[in-house]
Write a protein that holds these residues in place. Sequence first.
Motif, PDB file in Angstrom:
ATOM      1  N   SER A  58      26.250  28.257   5.258  1.00 44.00           N
ATOM      2  CA  SER A  58      25.098  27.476   5.717  1.00 44.00           C
ATOM      3  C   SER A  58      23.787  28.153   5.345  1.00 44.00           C
ATOM      4  CB  SER A  58      25.177  27.261   7.231  1.00 44.00           C
ATOM      5  OG  SER A  58      26.293  26.482   7.568  1.00 44.00           O
ATOM      6  N   LYS A  59      23.759  29.474   5.425  1.00 37.12           N
ATOM      7  CA  LYS A  59      22.543  30.201   5.060  1.00 37.12           C
ATOM      8  C   LYS A  59      22.193  29.982   3.591  1.00 37.12           C
ATOM      9  CE  LYS A  59      22.891  33.922   8.491  1.00 37.12           C
ATOM     10  NZ  LYS A  59      23.168  35.370   8.706  1.00 37.12           N
ATOM     11  N   LEU A  60      23.192  30.110   2.738  1.00 36.54           N
ATOM     12  CA  LEU A  60      22.948  29.936   1.308  1.00 36.54           C
ATOM     13  C   LEU A  60      22.517  28.507   0.987  1.00 36.54           C
ATOM     14  CD1 LEU A  60      25.959  32.030  -0.009  1.00 36.54           C
ATOM     15  CD2 LEU A  60      23.555  32.482  -0.548  1.00 36.54           C
ATOM     16  N   ASN A  91      36.200  26.862  -1.718  1.00 36.07           N
ATOM     17  CA  ASN A  91      36.742  27.678  -0.633  1.00 36.07           C
ATOM     18  C   ASN A  91      36.547  27.068   0.752  1.00 36.07           C
ATOM     19  OD1 ASN A  91      37.873  30.169  -1.874  1.00 36.07           O
ATOM     20  ND2 ASN A  91      35.807  30.330  -2.717  1.00 36.07           N
ATOM     21  N   SER A  92      36.051  25.826   0.802  1.00 32.01           N
ATOM     22  CA  SER A  92      35.825  25.168   2.081  1.00 32.01           C
ATOM     23  C   SER A  92      35.031  26.116   2.996  1.00 32.01           C
ATOM     24  CB  SER A  92      37.158  24.754   2.705  1.00 32.01           C
ATOM     25  OG  SER A  92      36.972  23.999   3.875  1.00 32.01           O
ATOM     26  N   SER A  93      35.483  26.299   4.235  1.00 31.85           N
ATOM     27  CA  SER A  93      34.805  27.202   5.175  1.00 31.85           C
ATOM     28  C   SER A  93      35.603  28.490   5.360  1.00 31.85           C
ATOM     29  CB  SER A  93      34.624  26.511   6.525  1.00 31.85           C
ATOM     30  OG  SER A  93      35.890  26.117   7.048  1.00 31.85           O
ATOM     31  N   LEU A  94      36.387  28.869   4.350  1.00 32.28           N
ATOM     32  CA  LEU A  94      37.309  30.005   4.476  1.00 32.28           C
ATOM     33  C   LEU A  94      36.606  31.301   4.851  1.00 32.28           C
ATOM     34  CD1 LEU A  94      40.248  30.860   4.275  1.00 32.28           C
ATOM     35  CD2 LEU A  94      39.912  31.264   1.819  1.00 32.28           C
ATOM     36  N   ASP A  95      35.381  31.491   4.371  1.00 34.74           N
ATOM     37  CA  ASP A  95      34.642  32.712   4.702  1.00 34.74           C
ATOM     38  C   ASP A  95      34.448  32.832   6.212  1.00 34.74           C
ATOM     39  OD1 ASP A  95      33.026  35.043   3.617  1.00 34.74           O
ATOM     40  OD2 ASP A  95      31.504  34.038   4.829  1.00 34.74           O
ATOM     41  N   ALA A  96      34.031  31.743   6.851  1.00 36.71           N
ATOM     42  CA  ALA A  96      33.862  31.734   8.315  1.00 36.71           C
ATOM     43  C   ALA A  96      35.218  31.735   9.018  1.00 36.71           C
ATOM     44  CB  ALA A  96      33.038  30.531   8.749  1.00 36.71           C
ATOM     45  N   ASP A  97      36.204  31.061   8.431  1.00 42.67           N
ATOM     46  CA  ASP A  97      37.539  31.005   9.031  1.00 42.67           C
ATOM     47  C   ASP A  97      38.127  32.407   9.186  1.00 42.67           C
ATOM     48  OD1 ASP A  97      37.224  28.280   8.882  1.00 42.67           O
ATOM     49  OD2 ASP A  97      38.609  28.011   7.202  1.00 42.67           O
ATOM     50  N   THR A 116      33.455  26.744  11.275  1.00 40.50           N
ATOM     51  CA  THR A 116      34.750  26.658  10.604  1.00 40.50           C
ATOM     52  C   THR A 116      35.022  25.247  10.093  1.00 40.50           C
ATOM     53  OG1 THR A 116      35.854  26.382  12.751  1.00 40.50           O
ATOM     54  CG2 THR A 116      35.748  28.615  11.863  1.00 40.50           C
ATOM     55  N   LEU A 117      33.989  24.609   9.609  1.00 42.57           N
ATOM     56  CA  LEU A 117      34.045  23.340   8.891  1.00 42.57           C
ATOM     57  C   LEU A 117      33.010  23.420   7.766  1.00 42.57           C
ATOM     58  CD1 LEU A 117      34.214  20.641  11.733  1.00 42.57           C
ATOM     59  CD2 LEU A 117      36.011  21.160  10.085  1.00 42.57           C
ATOM     60  N   PRO A 118      33.356  23.063   6.542  1.00 44.10           N
ATOM     61  CA  PRO A 118      32.411  23.227   5.436  1.00 44.10           C
ATOM     62  C   PRO A 118      31.192  22.326   5.513  1.00 44.10           C
ATOM     63  CG  PRO A 118      34.333  21.994   4.709  1.00 44.10           C
ATOM     64  CD  PRO A 118      34.648  22.512   6.088  1.00 44.10           C
ATOM     65  N   ASN A 119      31.327  21.163   6.163  1.00 43.98           N
ATOM     66  CA  ASN A 119      30.202  20.227   6.175  1.00 43.98           C
ATOM     67  C   ASN A 119      29.091  20.619   7.148  1.00 43.98           C
ATOM     68  OD1 ASN A 119      31.803  19.643   8.406  1.00 43.98           O
ATOM     69  ND2 ASN A 119      31.331  17.455   8.371  1.00 43.98           N
ATOM     70  N   ILE A 122      25.731  20.903   5.597  1.00 36.46           N
ATOM     71  CA  ILE A 122      24.996  19.639   5.462  1.00 36.46           C
ATOM     72  C   ILE A 122      24.226  19.346   6.739  1.00 36.46           C
ATOM     73  CG2 ILE A 122      25.255  17.127   5.244  1.00 36.46           C
ATOM     74  CD1 ILE A 122      27.596  17.618   3.379  1.00 36.46           C
ATOM     75  N   GLY A 123      24.865  19.603   7.867  1.00 41.02           N
ATOM     76  CA  GLY A 123      24.198  19.387   9.153  1.00 41.02           C
ATOM     77  C   GLY A 123      22.961  20.233   9.312  1.00 41.02           C
ATOM     78  N   GLU A 124      23.042  21.496   8.913  1.00 41.59           N
ATOM     79  CA  GLU A 124      21.885  22.393   9.053  1.00 41.59           C
ATOM     80  C   GLU A 124      20.726  21.947   8.162  1.00 41.59           C
ATOM     81  OE1 GLU A 124      21.733  24.272  11.408  1.00 41.59           O
ATOM     82  OE2 GLU A 124      23.626  25.294  11.819  1.00 41.59           O
ATOM     83  N   ILE A 125      21.024  21.570   6.931  1.00 45.84           N
ATOM     84  CA  ILE A 125      19.969  21.090   6.033  1.00 45.84           C
ATOM     85  C   ILE A 125      19.355  19.798   6.576  1.00 45.84           C
ATOM     86  CG2 ILE A 125      19.480  20.205   3.713  1.00 45.84           C
ATOM     87  CD1 ILE A 125      21.778  22.019   2.710  1.00 45.84           C
TER      88      ILE A 125
END
Length: 207
Positions: A58-60, A91-97, A116-119, A122-125
């Motif tokens: 999300s930061k990136l 990698n979907s949200s694997l980093d956070a997972d 732990t969801l990739p979308n 989108i919500g943050e933006i």
Amino acid sequence: MTDTLHITSHCIISNNVVYGNGKTVFENKGADVGAFVLSAYQFLEVKYPKFYKMDNLSKLGLLASEVLLKDSGISEKYKEQEVGIVLTNSNSSLDADIKYYDQAKTIASPALFVYTLPNIVIGEISIKNKFKGENAFFVFEQFDATFMHQYVAYLLNNNILQACICGWVDVLKEDYQVVLYLVEGAAGQTSVPFTVQNLNDIYLSAK
């Protein structure tokens, strides 16, 4: 028709460098991904206190969107529901997972579980910019310019959206890559036609 659509801006974040329309905006060589995104956030003077709690994906994505939209006048040109976001990664949200799984061995953080969801990127933006248009997140093995072109062109050509942020936002541990495009009907000073070839050319320039 797709020949009336344009990539009016693009942003790349790769190898600890932030690029806006092909020009270096910021770099911090040698920093790990956490330190790099924090230094970029501070340099870009983004005002979004929630940033510190967000995952790296999300930061990136948020940082790239800030560079992408700078001086775009997007909020003046379009209504909130006319701007959408379509993103992809491998990698979907694997980093956070992985981080959540490691924390779950002791006390899992609800704040981390949220990501732990990739979308969520989108919500943050969308929250930061008050966008309310169509949005979607897809997971592919690699960037698929043909799919992106067809999907975004459909949204704009059918007046579902008037502008769309689209592209690739991926991170896993210290490996990351971000390539975002702003697609609109009207051409701008730095615009190029919205074609599969131009999507691929910009994406490959991040390698």
